[in-house]
Design an enzyme around this catalytic site. Structure first.
Site, short mmCIF file in Angstrom:
data_model
loop_
_atom_site.label_atom_id
_atom_site.label_comp_id
_atom_site.label_asym_id
_atom_site.label_seq_id
_atom_site.Cartn_x
_atom_site.Cartn_y
_atom_site.Cartn_z
N VAL A 145 0.84 -1.20 0.00
CA VAL A 145 0.00 0.00 0.00
C VAL A 145 0.87 1.25 0.00
CG1 VAL A 145 -1.62 1.35 1.41
CG2 VAL A 145 -2.03 -1.08 1.04
N GLU A 146 1.95 1.24 0.75
CA GLU A 146 2.77 2.44 0.91
C GLU A 146 3.57 2.80 -0.33
OE1 GLU A 146 2.81 4.67 3.16
OE2 GLU A 146 1.55 3.72 4.67
N SER A 147 4.18 1.82 -0.98
CA SER A 147 5.12 2.17 -2.06
C SER A 147 5.14 1.18 -3.22
CB SER A 147 6.54 2.28 -1.50
OG SER A 147 7.03 1.01 -1.09
N TYR A 343 -7.66 2.81 5.16
CA TYR A 343 -6.26 2.41 4.98
C TYR A 343 -6.02 1.04 5.61
CZ TYR A 343 -1.20 2.26 5.69
OH TYR A 343 0.11 1.87 5.71
#
Length: 360
Positions: A145-147, A343
């Site tokens: 999800v982050e990168s 999230y």
């Protein structure tokens, strides 16, 4: 680095200000991946702002850093109008939509990338699960999800971004003063991290909010939770996947992750469920199973034997009916990474989708 040497390097940095500063990792022997995005438009230097330089002096005094080095570092930061725009809140009444949000993260590209990530780093993921009690699929979900597993780590100058948000946070935000104080703290942590590791504070690249590396750690999270999981004597969240995996696991353990506890349970409702009371605590687990069901929530199976508190998590779907889950303390821990139930659900569902692909 002693103070005389650092002062000399400060003067050299000023002479080279017109040159482009290349991104570098915490160790000079490894090259930090170049940002793919074009550099954003910049505003004036912060060296022209007396209140900013006073804040720099305060940081230097409290952190025992060289005063001129801190003044130079902060003074050569530039205001980033794009960062201000990105931090401006959406218009009041903008509907949330879980299905749309989910589709951005739980999709074929991330799932395939996550499968490769898990296959290539299976040993480190298993070791992190043993050492910290955090399931591999949670770590895989976070990094995806982050990168997208390091594919998108951000191209903003971190010191420009956090300085902009510390001193020029959008006033339209309902918590502008609180957020400004937060980013001033992140600026301080970035300078301390740069001083300790010997990294030029203007070389860090990350998101518009100042998050860095594959796990998108803010400077304070890097300082507090990042670990040298590959044992090479340094922490590198840009290039060392082992460090990334261990650091994410350590973060969750520090915030109270409970090994073996599910993050969510399915939930239904009795006809006369007291929805207002059930939703009042938001994502904070506040109800025992008995009080949860007494208010009209319906649980089944292992959820009825859950020992800790629960929260009713609502996921809105625009004009359509919302979805609900019962969130445990572990669900709340995921939201410590990003204060959003949407999230947290995306992390859980991406990790689950990658695990299912791995098992096929």
């Amino acid at each position: 680095m002693n103070r005389l040497l650092r002062s000399g390097l400060t003067l050299l940095a000023a002479a080279l200000l017109a040159a482009a500063v290349q991104a570098q990792s915490a160790a000079p022997t490894k090259k930090r991946p170049a940002a793919k995005a074009a550099a954003p438009a910049t505003g004036p230097l912060y060296a022209t702002r007396p209140e900013v330089l006073r804040a720099a002096d305060d940081i230097a005094a409290r952190r025992d850093l060289d005063r001129e080095w801190v003044r130079q570092a902060i003074g050569q930061a530039r205001l980033l109008p794009q960062v201000q725009r990105l931090m401006t809140p959406a218009p009041t009444g903008t509907p949330k939509n879980w299905r749309v949000y989910r589709s951005r993260f739980v999709e074929p590209i991330r799932i395939r990338a996550g499968l490769r990530f898990w296959q290539e780093h299976r040993e480190a993921l298993a070791r992190a699960e043993r050492d910290y009690g955090v399931p591999a699929e949670i770590i895989v979900g976070i990094v995806g999800v982050e990168s997208i597993y390091g594919q998108q780590m951000g191209g903003f100058s971190v010191i420009d971004a956090v300085t902009t948000l510390a001193f020029d946070f959008p006033r339209a935000h309902p918590r502008a003063a609180e957020r400004s104080a937060f980013f001033l703290g992140e600026l301080e942590q970035l300078l301390s991290l740069s001083d300790r590791t010997g990294v030029d504070p203007h070389s860090w690249r990350g998101s518009y909010a100042g998050a860095m590396g594959m796990p998108q750690f803010m400077p304070s999270s890097w300082v507090r939770y990042a670990v040298d999981f590959d044992g090479d004597g340094r922490v590198d969240l840009f290039n060392s996947v082992d460090d990334v995996i261990g650091s994410v696991a350590n973060y969750f353990k520090a915030f109270g992750w409970k090994s073996g506890m599910p993050a969510t349970y399915p939930v239904g409702f009795a006809a006369q469920a007291d929805m207002d009371t059930l939703l009042a605590p938001d994502i904070l687990p506040s109800f025992s199973v008995e009080s949860f069901t007494a208010k009209g929530a319906v649980l089944q199976g292992e959820a009825l034997a859950h020992a800790g508190p629960l929260a009713l998590v609502e996921l809105q779907n625009g004009a359509e009916a919302p979805q609900y889950v019962a969130g445990t303390e572990n669900f709340y821990v995921i939201t410590r990474y990003n204060w959003s139930s949407y999230y947290a659900m995306a992390v859980l569902e991406l990790g689950r989708a990658v695990r299912e692909a791995l098992d096929r």
